[in-house]
Each structure stands twice: as structure tokens, then as C-alpha cells.
Design an enzyme around this catalytic site. Structure first.
Site, PDB file in Angstrom:
ATOM      1  CG  ASP A  86      -4.325  -7.654  -3.028  1.00 64.84           C
ATOM      2  OD1 ASP A  86      -5.319  -8.405  -2.989  1.00 64.84           O
ATOM      3  OD2 ASP A  86      -4.374  -6.444  -2.754  1.00 64.84           O
ATOM      4  CG  ASN A 118      -2.051   1.042   1.052  1.00 63.26           C
ATOM      5  OD1 ASN A 118      -2.307   1.541  -0.045  1.00 63.26           O
ATOM      6  ND2 ASN A 118      -2.691   1.398   2.140  1.00 63.26           N
ATOM      7  CG  ASN A 158      -7.977  -6.819  -4.669  1.00 61.93           C
ATOM      8  OD1 ASN A 158      -8.321  -6.416  -3.563  1.00 61.93           O
ATOM      9  ND2 ASN A 158      -7.082  -6.184  -5.409  1.00 61.93           N
ATOM     10  CG  HIS A 161      -2.739  -5.986   1.991  1.00 61.06           C
ATOM     11  ND1 HIS A 161      -3.401  -6.983   1.306  1.00 61.06           N
ATOM     12  CD2 HIS A 161      -3.211  -4.813   1.484  1.00 61.06           C
ATOM     13  CE1 HIS A 161      -4.236  -6.443   0.436  1.00 61.06           C
ATOM     14  NE2 HIS A 161      -4.143  -5.123   0.523  1.00 61.06           N
ATOM     15  CD  GLU A 212      -2.581  -0.853  -3.291  1.00 59.81           C
ATOM     16  OE1 GLU A 212      -3.260   0.190  -3.404  1.00 59.81           O
ATOM     17  OE2 GLU A 212      -2.842  -1.756  -2.481  1.00 59.81           O
TER      18      GLU A 212
END
Length: 260
Positions: free
Chosen positions: A149, A10, A151, A249, A36
Site C-alpha cells: 500500500d 486493515n 498510499n 482494500h 496493516e
């Protein structure tokens, strides 16, 4: 043991300020898969480009502060490949693969569809493109692990509030069915679930920043390591690290009894 870690940062700069490098460097992982990144090449410091002596590779998004994946490798890969050959998604920086002999490690950031119907449509299109690629990988004869990830929370035990999220992106019936198809028809193995088939609260890897999600452990398991069967069979331990927070995360660590 071959340790592989996957973590959605992130934002690499944000995670850096929270001490992610010293922690990752101390884990003695062979490969670290990152998602990310949220940075351009000019934003990366020299330390980010050569973290603790590791070989660092990135596939960054063209859009500023968005998406991007990375691989940190203790050993220099034989070859590194970026992208899936789709202009839209390659511009978003979602796929990076490193080969070491007969082993391939992939860092994946599957799109989120939660922000708008348009992004959900893009997520479905990515899934349509990615599924045949997963079949191709599965039939390649190589040992492969796709980390990242995804999602998507696959089962009801993969998120706290599953009843309230059945119509929400990340737990839609079509998304869950797609993961089931990847695992059955595609032949991939969910390594964490293979070792922990019934774990619930301790399995979560992501928590919303809204409300008290982290404090109350109202989480989702959306970060996976999906491996080819032979490689998955060598997995000896899988854990989610929650003692410190570097992102919304948590890192997923898997140790494989596998020699490069």
C-alpha cells in the site's frame, strides 16, 4: 509461474473473520505480502503464525492496533530483514524484506497523510528516506519487487474523483511527482500499469468506507507491485480480486514467468 499477492488487511483479525486465510491459501502464491496487520505478537494465533503450512514473518508496530506488515512464504527465505534503519518508521512496522536466491520480495506500508498535517509531514519524510533506498535496491543487481500500500494514486486514471482530490493526501502533486521520479529516474516498473496501461475502474484497490464508495466503485489504485526491470519483464498477468471482500482494500495478484 511465480505468483505474488499483496493485500492490505486493515486488521488481520478482522480479515481472518471474513475468510481471508482459505482464499489466500487456495491461490497457490509463492509469496503473499500483507499490510496493516494492526496487531501485537500476543494477538496472533498459532494459525496466523503458521498459516496453512506457509512460513509467516511479521514486522509489527509498537503501537497497539496500528500499521504492521507481513510476508507469507511458501518456501523458506534465505534471509528476512525488517525495517529501514529509521527509529520512528521502524517502530511503526512498515517494511519487511525476504530474499530467495537472487530474488527479493518486499512488503511495504507507506504512511498515510490523510489524518492530519503532522502525518502528511511524516509521509513526506518517509518518502525522502525511502527514495534513496529504492535507488540502492535498483542498483543492487537483484531481481526485486516492492509490494504494498503506497498510499498514492499516481495518475488521473488511478482514482474515480481525481478532480476533487487534487489537494488531498494521496493525490497531491508532490506525491504524484515522487512516484513519477521512482518510475523514471529510479527505473522501477509499475507491473499492473505495464500490463494494463489504460484500465480505470477495474484497476482500483481501495474504497473509502464512507458513503457508497464500494457500491459505486468510487475507488483509488494505491496498492502496487513495483519491480526491477528484468523481473517486471517476466510479468504475464496482473489482476485485482473483487469477488469477495476481506478489507477496504482488494488483493492485487501478479504472475511472473520466473523460476526461483
Amino acid at each position: 509461474m511465480l505468483r505474488i499477492i499483496t493485500l492490505n488487511l486493515n486488521g488481520i483479525r478482522s480479515a481472518w473473520n471474513k475468510g481471508v486465510l482459505p482464499w489466500l491459501a487456495a491461490q497457490n502464491a509463492e509469496v503473499i505480502c500483507l499490510q496493516e496487520i494492526k496487531a501485537q505478537d500476543s494477538d496472533l494465533t498459532d494459525e496466523m503464525k503458521g498459516p496453512d503450512g506457509l512460513n509467516a514473518y511479521y514486522h509489527l508496530a509498537e503501537k497497539k492496533g496500528y500499521s504492521g506488515v507481513g510476508l507469507w512464504c511458501r518456501r523458506k527465505p534465505d534471509v528476512v530483514r525488517a525495517g529501514l534503519g529509521d527509529a520512528q518508521f521502524d517502530a511503526e512496522g512498515r517494511y519487511l524484506r525476504a530474499d530467495f536466491g537472487s530474488l527479493s520480495v518486499i512488503s511495504l506500508y507507506l504512511p498515510s497523510g490523510s489524518s492530519s498535517p503532522e502525518r502528511q509531514a511524516a509521509k513526506f519524510r518517509f518518502m525522502d528516506i525511502f527514495y534513496p533506498h529504492l535507488l540502492e535496491l535498483a542498483n543492487s543487481g537483484r531481481d526485486i519487487v516492492v509490494c504494498g500500500d503506497w498510499n498514492i494514486a499516481h495518475q488521473e486514471i488511478d482514482l474515480k474523483n481525481w478532480k476533487g482530490n487534487r489537494k488531498n493526501s494521496g493525490f497531491l502533486p508532490e506525491e504524484r511527482a515522487w512516484v513519477s521520479r521512482v518510475l523514471t529516474e529510479g527505473g522501477w516498473k509499475d507491473v499492473y500499469r505495464q500490463l494494463h496501461p489504460e484500465s480505470t475502474d477495474e484497476s482500483y484497490t481501495w474504497w473509502s468506507n464512507r458513503g457508497q464508495a464500494w457500491a459505486k466503485n468510487v475507488g483509488w489504485r494505491i496498492d502496487y507491485q513495483l519491480a526491477s526491470p528484468a523481473l517486471a519483464g517476466t510479468a504475464r498477468s496482473a489482476s485485482v480480486y473483487k469477488a469477495r471482500r476481506f478489507s477496504d482494500h482488494a488483493p492485487l495478484l501478479v504472475d511472473y514467468d520466473y523460476a526461483l
